[in-house]
Design an enzyme around this catalytic site. Sequence first.
Site, PDB file in Angstrom:
ATOM      1  N   CYS A  85       4.499  10.659   1.460  1.00 40.78           N
ATOM      2  CA  CYS A  85       5.254   9.936   2.489  1.00 40.78           C
ATOM      3  C   CYS A  85       6.698  10.416   2.545  1.00 40.78           C
ATOM      4  CB  CYS A  85       5.229   8.442   2.240  1.00 40.78           C
ATOM      5  SG  CYS A  85       3.606   7.749   2.499  1.00 40.78           S
ATOM      6  N   HIS A  86       7.378  10.391   1.412  1.00 45.29           N
ATOM      7  CA  HIS A  86       8.792  10.747   1.422  1.00 45.29           C
ATOM      8  C   HIS A  86       9.127  11.762   0.339  1.00 45.29           C
ATOM      9  CE1 HIS A  86       8.276   6.728   3.199  1.00 45.29           C
ATOM     10  NE2 HIS A  86       8.970   7.269   4.159  1.00 45.29           N
ATOM     11  N   GLY A  87       8.077  12.365  -0.252  1.00 44.84           N
ATOM     12  CA  GLY A  87       8.290  13.492  -1.149  1.00 44.84           C
ATOM     13  C   GLY A  87       8.774  13.181  -2.555  1.00 44.84           C
TER      14      GLY A  87
END
Lengths: 214, 422
Positions: A178-180
């Site tokens: 999702c956001h790494g």
Amino acid sequence: MAAGPCGRPLGGFSYLEILEAEALVATDAEEPDRRDFLILAGGAFAAVGGALSLWPFIDQMNPDAGTQALASIEVDISPVKEGQAITVLWRGKPVFIRHRTPKEIEEAKAVDVTTLRDEYARNEDLPADALATDVNRTKAGHENWIIMIGICTHLGCIPKGQALGDKKGDYDGWFCPCHGSHYDTAGRIRKGPAPRNLEVPVYEYLSDTKLKIG
Amino acid sequence: MSLHGSTYEPKSGFGKWMDERLPIGRLMHTQFVDFPTPRNLNYLWTFGGILTFFLMAQIVTGIVLAMHYQPSAAAAFNSIEDIRRDVNYGWLMRDLHAVGASMFFLAAYIHIFRGLYYGSYKSPREVLWIIGVLIFVVMMATAFMGYSLPWGQMSFWAVTVITNLFSSLDSIINGLGTTIVQWLWGGYAVSGTTLNRFYSLHYLLPFVIAGLVGLHLWALHIVGQNSPTGLDVKTKSDAVPMHPYATSKDAVGMFAFLILFAWFVFFLPDYLGHPDNFIPANPLVTPPHIVPEWYFLPYYAILRAIPNKLFGVIAMFSSIAVLLFVPWLDRSRVRSAKYRPLYKWFFWLFAFTCVALGYLGSKPPEATYVFWARIFTIYYFAYFLIVMPLVGWLEKPKKLPGSITEAVLGKDAAQAAQVAAE
């Protein structure tokens, strides 16, 4: 002559004149009188009562008794071979169970805890200030297993890394798409926006192949 | 604001009888027929009416959908598919409602940018503007909860990610964020319980919006409409009665917008959605790339631009909250950007920034995208916190026309018109 509510004479004053006179006394009074006290006390009582009566309307949204009762599950881990992982559902949350390889354990042990973003173990069985060493993230005698809540501590996505073909991130553990966020083989946050290590739930080994979570 | 005086004259016997008891006809006539409207309004001023239409349309189609929708984790996804396939005209109601939400936001964004360009937030319209921002916030909450209802993968993970924003409070007071998030969920994870309460609130909030719209209109009719020149109505010749002048212009704008709406509803009903939402919600698998609906993308880009969880969340909420302070951040005495040669450029750069952030929000969080998201996030805030206070002070505005009439007719004709009107 005006008459009072019970028909008694009012000493030559109209009812309205008396009300006006009373109003003047009340607003012009220098010293707080009995009426001021009653208004304040009554107002405060109503405010506290009103605030308290809101509580049931707020608390009804908290997890209910049925949800809280789903406290523990038992898992048979015998089919999980070295290098494999399974995900089970506990309290509506995914729990990662990974059978780590010696290389993965080695990697997890080699990390200096003081260099981690979150240096605490986040293990519900240990005190809150226990450090995030590999020993504190697992159970003694079972270091080849790691059991954690599989929810990214950033915004709640489920990291990749359980299935064999998954992207496991820069540290061979888990990677949240999702956001790494990158987690290492002990589920500790190493890179990306997540603030904390993956949480370790309360669990125990009923036998070498049987696990009780919760 | 009754420059023309009331022309209300109840005709029927019942009308006269009612006028002496509950003069609602007189109120409507004064506010929506006689109401003095600046004579120079352009088509950007038709979006208030368009938004009112969409609020009503969403409520009507929403009530219809609620008759067929089942708010439980087991049945929600299938009940939407049943509505689309089996319910008589269910496909139409669902598509009107889902596309309607997107159109509602499109119209709201045009309306907000119009207000920013023409300085509609400046004294005496501060309260009008603030109520508008509150409407926008409640609209976002309503849309977010509505998006959860189909209970597809995107619904489920949007709820997970957005409710988890509050867990960032754990880094201020340990446990506070978790307590709030579990309270929102009604459990230890997003579940059918969460869906149920979101459905209840999704039904409630549109009526809260309707109440706020009432206040927004009330405030508007106290201070009067702004105009493209930024000048107020001062004389009779500056204004025309709302009906039939503004209402017919509103109708043209509305029909043009409805053509766009109908095009999406009938030809591209799912274009603005995400294909992953046709997969039923699965709490064990996060889709590889989750994105919000298009109208939330700029805020999502701001959230991801900041590498720290708490500050990312703060930046995202601040990007909306900063709008509340716009009336006091802008130091220029001139309202309309039409007469502000320097500010105009910053405004268009800001508009570009919002579109760019929207594009970046739709991309995966990889290095180049994150870099540009950071640049545009900086300008987003700089526009409000640096450009607005400083440019108003630095720039020399162009000469304003003497009145609205003069702006429309020129100086000589304006004098003649004013004489004629008196």
